[in-house]
Design a protein around this motif. Structure first.
Motif: not given
Length: 320
Positions: A201-220
């Protein structure tokens, strides 16, 4: 026990009871946090929910009417593994300047998925044209597409020019761009977007987003719910990816783009690790009238990483 101590004890009991109720609700529906955040974004963007039966499918979509009833209609198509919610930051940036229609494509999000149905570029372009004719009858729309949705938008604009007045392609699939890790994985039969556990899941997010500020936060437990859903969708994702990434249909959008005569926008991010930015020039060769915009410091999710700059480019397309 003093009155204050009794009050404090009752307050602690109340907090504990509320926490237990919240934990139970999240246990029963762990995706509730995600849906709640999507609802907050939808309301903040002035959007409401809609549903329609078109092209043999039930569609779920978000809609916002324009301040001016005569304003153009802008239709937005999400990408592979995406949904209508990806467009909410851009919708907020555009405000009520245009009428906005943002569907979940058939097979994705909250729209209907039919077993055995092929959801490739050709079928989805026809589906989108039917959606446009149903919700904007007799009035051509501005069609925006991101990633897979960009390939669909290109093919729809080429095949249904009477319904698509202008087209914008954002980080669009459908041409043979410069080799990168994502593209090579697709050609080798793998799904680089596959999600099976926390690491993927983290790899998927890292592939599609470059700007760390825009990455979604997905809490448990929302992350667990999303992983479970993506596991359940694995076969469907692979079938769609085989169709749009490896079959004879994969390059149809680029081939059809030579027939696009409408005003057009081509927008990419330089650091796109999915659809390499070389695709911009490949589409530009086929759509010479298109305005080209290359943003820096963002990845595949330009519409979420740089919504203000994308909004400026869309306004230039629609209003020029």
């Amino acid at each position: 026990m003093t009155r204050f101590k009794r009050f404090a004890a009752l307050a602690v009991l109340g907090i504990a009871a509320s926490s237990m109720v919240a934990a139970f609700v999240l246990w029963r529906d762990p995706f509730l946090l995600v849906r709640g955040e999507f609802a907050r974004q939808r309301v903040a963007a002035g959007l409401s929910r809609g549903s329609v039966e078109v092209a043999g499918h039930r569609w779920s979509y978000a809609v916002r009417e324009a301040d001016d009833p005569s304003a153009p209609t802008v239709v937005m198509l999400h990408g592979f593994t995406g949904s209508k919610e990806n467009w909410y930051p851009l919708a907020a940036a555009l405000g009520a300047r245009y009428r906005l229609l943002i569907p979940d494509l058939p097979g994705w999000g909250e729209s209907e998925r039919k077993p055995g149905t092929v959801y490739g570029f050709t079928q989805q372009a026809a589906n989108v044209d039917a959606f446009v004719r149903a919700l904007s009858p007799g009035k051509p729309v501005v069609l925006l597409g991101h990633s897979m949705g960009g390939g669909i938008a290109a093919l729809a604009a080429a095949r249904y020019p009477q319904d698509i007045g202008k087209v914008g392609l954002l980080d669009a699939a459908g041409v043979r761009f410069k080799d990168n890790a994502f593209g090579l994985d697709v050609l080798a039969g793998r799904n680089p977007f596959a999600v099976e556990d926390d690491a993927s899941l983290q790899r998927y997010i890292d592939i599609v987003f470059h700007d760390a500020r825009a990455k979604p936060w997905l809490p448990w437990p929302a992350s667990t719910a999303l992983i479970r859903k993506r596991r359940a969708d694995a076969d469907f994702e692979q079938a769609v990816l085989a169709r749009i990434g490896r079959s004879e249909e994969s390059l149809l959008p680029g081939e059809g783009a030579v027939r696009i005569r409408q005003p057009a926008l081509l927008l990419w991010c330089r650091q796109d690790a999915v659809i390499d930015a070389s695709a911009l020039e490949l589409y530009a060769q086929r759509i010479p009238q298109a305005r080209k915009v290359l943003l820096d410091g963002c990845g595949h999710m330009s519409l979420m990483e740089r919504p203000a700059e994308v909004a400026d480019a869309v306004v230039a397309l629609v209003d020029r």
